[in-house]
Design an enzyme around this catalytic site. Structure first.
Site, short mmCIF file in Angstrom:
data_model
loop_
_atom_site.label_atom_id
_atom_site.label_comp_id
_atom_site.label_asym_id
_atom_site.label_seq_id
_atom_site.Cartn_x
_atom_site.Cartn_y
_atom_site.Cartn_z
N TYR A 33 38.88 -90.34 39.87
CA TYR A 33 39.60 -90.42 39.91
C TYR A 33 40.60 -91.24 39.18
O TYR A 33 39.98 -91.83 38.44
CB TYR A 33 40.75 -90.09 41.26
CG TYR A 33 40.57 -91.91 41.84
CD1 TYR A 33 39.74 -92.82 42.03
CD2 TYR A 33 42.21 -92.03 41.70
CE1 TYR A 33 40.00 -94.45 42.36
CE2 TYR A 33 42.10 -93.32 41.97
CZ TYR A 33 41.06 -94.46 42.48
OH TYR A 33 42.18 -95.65 42.50
N ARG A 52 39.37 -92.89 30.36
CA ARG A 52 39.03 -93.58 31.95
C ARG A 52 38.59 -92.38 32.31
O ARG A 52 36.57 -92.84 32.75
CB ARG A 52 39.80 -94.43 31.97
CG ARG A 52 39.26 -95.64 32.96
CD ARG A 52 39.83 -96.68 33.17
NE ARG A 52 40.72 -96.10 34.11
CZ ARG A 52 42.50 -96.45 34.53
NH1 ARG A 52 42.26 -98.04 33.69
NH2 ARG A 52 42.87 -96.47 35.53
N ARG A 100 23.43 -81.77 52.06
CA ARG A 100 23.52 -82.75 51.59
C ARG A 100 22.42 -83.53 51.91
O ARG A 100 21.11 -83.78 52.41
CB ARG A 100 24.13 -83.61 53.46
CG ARG A 100 24.90 -85.03 53.30
CD ARG A 100 24.83 -85.60 54.52
NE ARG A 100 24.87 -86.61 54.53
CZ ARG A 100 24.47 -88.04 54.31
NH1 ARG A 100 23.14 -87.68 54.47
NH2 ARG A 100 24.68 -88.84 53.94
N HIS A 102 20.94 -87.88 49.45
CA HIS A 102 21.47 -88.77 48.28
C HIS A 102 21.79 -88.37 47.21
O HIS A 102 22.21 -88.46 45.97
CB HIS A 102 21.06 -89.95 48.96
CG HIS A 102 21.33 -90.59 50.01
ND1 HIS A 102 20.78 -90.33 51.44
CD2 HIS A 102 21.92 -92.16 50.14
CE1 HIS A 102 21.60 -90.79 51.86
NE2 HIS A 102 22.03 -91.93 51.85
N LYS A 147 36.11 -95.82 37.80
CA LYS A 147 37.19 -95.61 38.54
C LYS A 147 36.21 -94.68 39.95
O LYS A 147 37.13 -93.22 39.96
CB LYS A 147 38.22 -95.31 38.18
CG LYS A 147 39.87 -95.38 39.10
CD LYS A 147 40.78 -95.19 38.23
CE LYS A 147 42.22 -94.96 38.82
NZ LYS A 147 42.18 -95.99 39.37
N GLU A 179 40.62 -109.15 40.65
CA GLU A 179 41.89 -108.28 40.68
C GLU A 179 42.54 -108.24 41.96
O GLU A 179 42.36 -108.65 42.62
CB GLU A 179 41.17 -107.30 39.64
CG GLU A 179 40.56 -105.98 40.49
CD GLU A 179 39.30 -104.79 40.04
OE1 GLU A 179 40.87 -104.66 38.74
OE2 GLU A 179 39.06 -104.46 40.24
N LEU A 203 38.51 -103.66 37.01
CA LEU A 203 38.92 -101.20 35.77
C LEU A 203 39.86 -102.69 35.24
O LEU A 203 40.40 -103.05 35.46
CB LEU A 203 39.32 -101.16 37.36
CG LEU A 203 40.13 -99.83 36.70
CD1 LEU A 203 38.62 -98.89 36.67
CD2 LEU A 203 41.21 -98.45 37.29
O1 PSZ Z 1 48.53 -95.19 43.58
C1 PSZ Z 1 47.36 -95.42 43.51
O2 PSZ Z 1 47.20 -94.75 44.44
C2 PSZ Z 1 47.60 -95.85 42.49
S1 PSZ Z 1 48.11 -96.59 41.16
C3 PSZ Z 1 47.22 -96.77 40.04
C4 PSZ Z 1 46.24 -97.57 40.37
C5 PSZ Z 1 45.78 -96.76 42.21
N1 PSZ Z 1 45.10 -98.38 40.87
C6 PSZ Z 1 44.20 -98.91 39.13
C7 PSZ Z 1 44.04 -99.99 39.01
C8 PSZ Z 1 42.55 -100.18 40.27
O3 PSZ Z 1 42.01 -99.04 41.07
C9 PSZ Z 1 41.65 -101.46 40.03
C10 PSZ Z 1 40.82 -101.67 40.99
N2 PSZ Z 1 42.60 -102.28 39.46
C11 PSZ Z 1 43.57 -102.13 38.52
C12 PSZ Z 1 44.31 -101.10 38.41
C13 PSZ Z 1 45.49 -100.56 37.11
O4 PSZ Z 1 44.86 -100.19 36.40
P1 PSZ Z 1 46.00 -99.26 35.90
O5 PSZ Z 1 46.93 -100.42 35.47
O6 PSZ Z 1 45.35 -98.36 35.16
O7 PSZ Z 1 46.51 -98.32 37.16
#
Ligand code: PSZ
Length: 279
Positions: A33, A52, A100, A102, A147, A179, A203
């Site tokens: 996502y 990304r 289903r 894996h 992600k 992070e 990330l």
């Molecule tokens: O609204 C939401 O659910 C959001 S807005 C940004 C995220 C989720 N996540 C970004 C993210 C992440 O999931 C992890 C593990 N580390 C860093 C970040 C920040 O990434 P950017 O700056 O690309 O949003």
């Protein structure tokens, strides 16, 4: 109001979306996502987010086919149709639907794409005042650079922060700070900005990259190196970055006050520079 969403390649009303019970996103968290910020009706760094998404797909061997074609235009259309001023657009791609198992070699169907928008108020208060955080063990898998929809490590760590009246859990593996649950972590010591390198443990945030570029443009020394819990707690300043929260100062981590316990000078400087990019 009826919400307009993207379902595969079509813009439909939300109630028309039908997710199969054997969708691998639903059963395995097998998908990816992106969350893209919208400021004053305009998306921020859409191209970087879609790049990304493409990388995440490649790393997980999800075949996107022609999914990326027209995706940007469709996301922009959703924002316009739903009248979003400030907020986000969420886009997710699951590997698809199959009996289903894996392994995914039996999969014939295309990935399932959904996207929707959400109007949100900009979090001005936490940006101006800063937040308190918690240190939490990082129990996530070893491909945090992808992600994926599998977010249990982050879900539990964020809930723990909320249960303790904190905004965010700052994650650590042994002593190394990685992070936040949905944010990247920066510290400043003796005018030097530090953040974890963009490897498999974090990330590589779009906001993170933007802030690093800003530092370089402004002649602020920035070092992408691992730092530990002690360095975090002894920092002069610290902040979190992420889509839509942008830059949020860290005031306190558990019982330890960071610096003066209020947004630091370099943090505020970077916030002002960042605001110029989005306004
Ligand atoms: O609204 C939401 O659910 C959001 S807005 C940004 C995220 C989720 N996540 C970004 C993210 C992440 O999931 C992890 C593990 N580390 C860093 C970040 C920040 O990434 P950017 O700056 O690309 O949003």
């Amino acid at each position: 109001m009826v919400q307009t969403v993207l379902f595969n390649n079509e813009i439909v009303s939300r109630k028309e979306v039908k997710i199969d019970l054997e969708d691998r996103g639903y059963q395995f968290g097998d998908g990816i996502y992106e969350v893209i910020g919208v400021y004053n009706t305009k998306t921020f760094k859409m191209a970087e987010h879609l790049k990304r998404l493409e990388r995440s797909a490649k790393e997980l061997r999800i075949t996107l086919g022609n999914i990326l074609e027209g995706l940007e235009a469709n996301l922009e259309k959703l924002i316009a149709l739903n009248g979003i001023n400030d907020g986000i657009v969420y886009v997710q791609v699951s590997r698809g639907v199959a009996p289903r198992a894996h392994q995914f070699s039996q999969l014939e169907a295309l990935p399932v794409v959904i996207a929707y928008t959400r109007e949100m108020e900009r979090p001005i208060e936490i940006q101006e005042k800063g937040v308190n955080c918690l240190l939490t063990e990082d129990i996530r898998w070893l491909r945090c650079d992808v992600k994926t929809l599998n977010l249990l490590g982050s879900v539990l760590a964020k809930q723990k922060a909320i249960d303790n009246s904190c905004y965010e859990s700052i994650l650590h593996r042994e002593n190394v700070v990685t992070e936040g649950t949905a944010t990247n972590v920066f510290i400043i010591k003796n005018q030097i900005v530090y953040t974890h390198p963009a490897d498999n443990f974090i990330l590589n945030g779009i906001t993170r990259s933007t802030v690093i570029d800003l530092c370089k443009e402004e002649g602020i020394k920035v070092v992408e190196e691992k730092f530990d819990k002690q360095q975090l707690l002894q920092a002069d300043e610290g902040f979190l970055t992420g889509t839509f929260i942008d830059i949020v100062p860290i005031n306190k981590i558990e019982e330890t006050v960071l610096g003066k316990g209020e947004p630091g000078r370099i943090t505020e400087y970077l916030q002002r520079k960042f605001n110029r990019l989005i306004n």
